[in-house]
Design a protein around this motif. Sequence first.
Motif, mmCIF file in Angstrom:
data_model
loop_
_atom_site.group_PDB
_atom_site.id
_atom_site.type_symbol
_atom_site.label_atom_id
_atom_site.label_comp_id
_atom_site.label_asym_id
_atom_site.label_seq_id
_atom_site.Cartn_x
_atom_site.Cartn_y
_atom_site.Cartn_z
ATOM 1 N N ASP A 188 0.869 -1.165 0.000
ATOM 2 C CA ASP A 188 0.000 0.000 0.000
ATOM 3 C C ASP A 188 0.911 1.222 0.000
ATOM 4 N N LYS A 189 1.068 1.834 -1.152
ATOM 5 C CA LYS A 189 2.093 2.863 -1.286
ATOM 6 C C LYS A 189 1.487 4.201 -1.679
ATOM 7 N N VAL A 190 2.035 5.270 -1.097
ATOM 8 C CA VAL A 190 1.593 6.595 -1.514
ATOM 9 C C VAL A 190 2.069 6.801 -2.949
ATOM 10 N N VAL A 191 1.158 7.229 -3.822
ATOM 11 C CA VAL A 191 1.591 7.439 -5.206
ATOM 12 C C VAL A 191 1.528 8.922 -5.569
ATOM 13 N N GLY A 192 2.316 9.286 -6.566
ATOM 14 C CA GLY A 192 2.261 10.643 -7.104
ATOM 15 C C GLY A 192 2.997 11.668 -6.264
ATOM 16 N N LYS A 193 3.705 11.242 -5.210
ATOM 17 C CA LYS A 193 4.436 12.201 -4.379
ATOM 18 C C LYS A 193 5.909 11.817 -4.341
ATOM 19 N N ALA A 194 6.750 12.836 -4.163
ATOM 20 C CA ALA A 194 8.179 12.539 -4.032
ATOM 21 C C ALA A 194 8.382 11.713 -2.755
ATOM 22 N N THR A 195 9.283 10.730 -2.798
ATOM 23 C CA THR A 195 9.542 9.938 -1.593
ATOM 24 C C THR A 195 10.694 10.563 -0.811
ATOM 25 N N ILE A 196 10.694 10.324 0.492
ATOM 26 C CA ILE A 196 11.734 10.919 1.341
ATOM 27 C C ILE A 196 13.123 10.467 0.876
ATOM 28 N N ALA A 197 13.242 9.201 0.474
ATOM 29 C CA ALA A 197 14.557 8.676 0.074
ATOM 30 C C ALA A 197 15.060 9.321 -1.215
ATOM 31 N N ASP A 198 14.145 9.613 -2.138
ATOM 32 C CA ASP A 198 14.582 10.095 -3.455
ATOM 33 C C ASP A 198 14.555 11.616 -3.590
ATOM 34 N N ALA A 199 13.838 12.295 -2.685
ATOM 35 C CA ALA A 199 13.609 13.731 -2.880
ATOM 36 C C ALA A 199 14.878 14.561 -2.668
ATOM 37 N N ASP A 200 15.018 15.598 -3.494
ATOM 38 C CA ASP A 200 16.114 16.549 -3.293
ATOM 39 C C ASP A 200 15.782 17.501 -2.156
ATOM 40 N N ILE A 201 14.476 17.744 -1.995
ATOM 41 C CA ILE A 201 14.032 18.671 -0.947
ATOM 42 C C ILE A 201 13.003 17.955 -0.063
ATOM 43 N N VAL A 202 13.148 18.122 1.244
ATOM 44 C CA VAL A 202 12.178 17.542 2.179
ATOM 45 C C VAL A 202 11.648 18.659 3.076
ATOM 46 N N VAL A 203 10.321 18.771 3.129
ATOM 47 C CA VAL A 203 9.681 19.738 4.029
ATOM 48 C C VAL A 203 9.120 18.935 5.196
ATOM 49 N N SER A 204 9.617 19.238 6.399
ATOM 50 C CA SER A 204 9.278 18.426 7.556
ATOM 51 C C SER A 204 8.671 19.312 8.642
ATOM 52 N N ALA A 205 7.683 18.796 9.359
ATOM 53 C CA ALA A 205 7.047 19.620 10.392
ATOM 54 C C ALA A 205 6.852 18.822 11.669
ATOM 55 N N GLY A 206 6.763 19.570 12.775
ATOM 56 C CA GLY A 206 6.688 18.934 14.087
ATOM 57 C C GLY A 206 5.480 19.381 14.881
ATOM 58 N N ARG A 207 5.601 19.140 16.186
ATOM 59 C CA ARG A 207 4.467 19.392 17.085
ATOM 60 C C ARG A 207 4.097 20.870 17.149
ATOM 61 N N GLY A 208 5.024 21.723 16.697
ATOM 62 C CA GLY A 208 4.734 23.163 16.650
ATOM 63 C C GLY A 208 3.578 23.492 15.713
ATOM 64 N N MET A 209 3.159 22.538 14.886
ATOM 65 C CA MET A 209 2.038 22.790 13.961
ATOM 66 C C MET A 209 0.686 22.654 14.665
ATOM 67 N N LYS A 210 0.721 22.238 15.913
ATOM 68 C CA LYS A 210 -0.465 22.186 16.807
ATOM 69 C C LYS A 210 -1.486 21.075 16.493
ATOM 70 N N GLY A 211 -1.632 20.701 15.243
ATOM 71 C CA GLY A 211 -2.627 19.655 14.945
ATOM 72 C C GLY A 211 -2.636 19.305 13.477
ATOM 73 N N PRO A 212 -3.222 18.131 13.144
ATOM 74 C CA PRO A 212 -3.187 17.665 11.743
ATOM 75 C C PRO A 212 -3.933 18.589 10.792
ATOM 76 N N GLU A 213 -4.894 19.350 11.349
ATOM 77 C CA GLU A 213 -5.692 20.244 10.487
ATOM 78 C C GLU A 213 -4.844 21.366 9.888
ATOM 79 N N ASN A 214 -3.622 21.554 10.436
ATOM 80 C CA ASN A 214 -2.781 22.658 9.936
ATOM 81 C C ASN A 214 -1.743 22.222 8.904
ATOM 82 N N TRP A 215 -1.855 20.979 8.428
ATOM 83 C CA TRP A 215 -0.826 20.481 7.508
ATOM 84 C C TRP A 215 -1.010 20.945 6.066
ATOM 85 N N GLY A 216 -2.141 21.635 5.805
ATOM 86 C CA GLY A 216 -2.386 22.107 4.442
ATOM 87 C C GLY A 216 -1.239 22.961 3.939
#
Length: 322
Positions: A188-216
């Motif tokens: 069961d694989k995420v499709v159509g998105k860059a993978t962490i292993a292959d990506a040149d750029i990774v955007v990462s976020a933590g608990r400072g985002m307060k909740g999943p609703e803010n991941w947009g």
Amino acid sequence: MSVLVYTESENGKFKKNAFEVASYAAEVAKQMGTTATAVSFNATENESLGTYGISKVLNISNDTLKTFNAKAYANSIHQAVEKEGAKVIILSSSTDTKYLAPLLAGYLKAGYVPNVVAAPESTSPFTVKRTAFSNKGFAFSEISTDVKIIGVSNNSFGIHENGTTAAVEAFDAAVSDADFATKSVEIDKVVGKATIADADIVVSAGRGMKGPENWGMIEELAEVLGAATACSKPVSDLGWRPHGEHVGQTGKPVASNLYIAIGISGAIQHLAGVSSSKVKVVINSDPEAPFFKAADYGIVGDAFEVVPQLIEKLKEFKAQNA
Ligand SMILES: Cc1cc2nc3c(=O)[nH]c(=O)nc-3n(C[C@H](O)[C@H](O)[C@H](O)COP(=O)(O)OP(=O)(O)OC[C@H]3O[C@@H](n4cnc5c(N)ncnc54)[C@H](O)[C@@H]3O)c2cc1C
């Protein structure tokens, strides 16, 4: 005697790390005065490996090996090693190869050094530089066995063009039911998105985002940059993001060219897995956040103000430079 490299592919296409390990194998072969042979599974475009210095490709075409299986792959690579009389085996440091390498080392009674970050310091004695202490230091390891296995860290050696013509040979490795004692029945694989292993750029976020609703905004920033998304451990533990995005010591390693950490404190266990990234940008509202000490660029500010502005500026820049 040649240097043998396992070049990973997916759905017939080589992964980015295949070109890096091929380049690395070509360099080791040059140091040893020999040639580099690749072994691939159901790959198309095998000739392309010549660009990276591979002179021969053994392509195993077998439907039962369409999906990675550590034992069956290790057994097949073992047969390729015997055929070529290879003494040095080059692998990536992907999750798959970390399952495969110990099996292969057992079959070949070979010394195995993973997380290698540079071409061998010397081939006699055979000495390689690897990361140690969760990426906080380096170790120089000497491999004294007859056959040697090296796992190259992602994005450490780089991809080098080294124009040669690769002769492609079909290789019929024998596998039996005993090799498939465990097998993947569904992926069961995420499709159509860059993978962490292959990506040149990774955007990462933590608990400072307060909740999943803010991941947009995190998704949007990643989309503008063509980046993969990642997160800190508590974020995936809380179920805000899928476990596949968890990076760090106990998650996936990141060795991208650019790592943007948003609302992540920079705990040692997080840094352990991401510090191999070339450029690290940190956005955090706390100027004392430990991540700033490891950052190349830092923005002290509220992610909810900074990230939307960053997205807007990047969109403007892209529109002007389209
Ligand atoms: C054995 C072990 C293994 C571990 N493995 C991992 C691992 O692999 N990966 C991992 O990530 N962690 C791992 N951890 C957990 C690690 O120790 C930290 O607890 C974790 O990394 C903290 O996650 P965080 O930075 O998202 O959250 P927090 O520590 O809560 O930090 C949140 C940060 O967000 C900032 N912030 C808050 N609001 C805003 C805002 N509005 N704008 C900008 N910034 C804001 C805060 O200043 C803070 O720096 C492990 C722990 C242990 C014990």
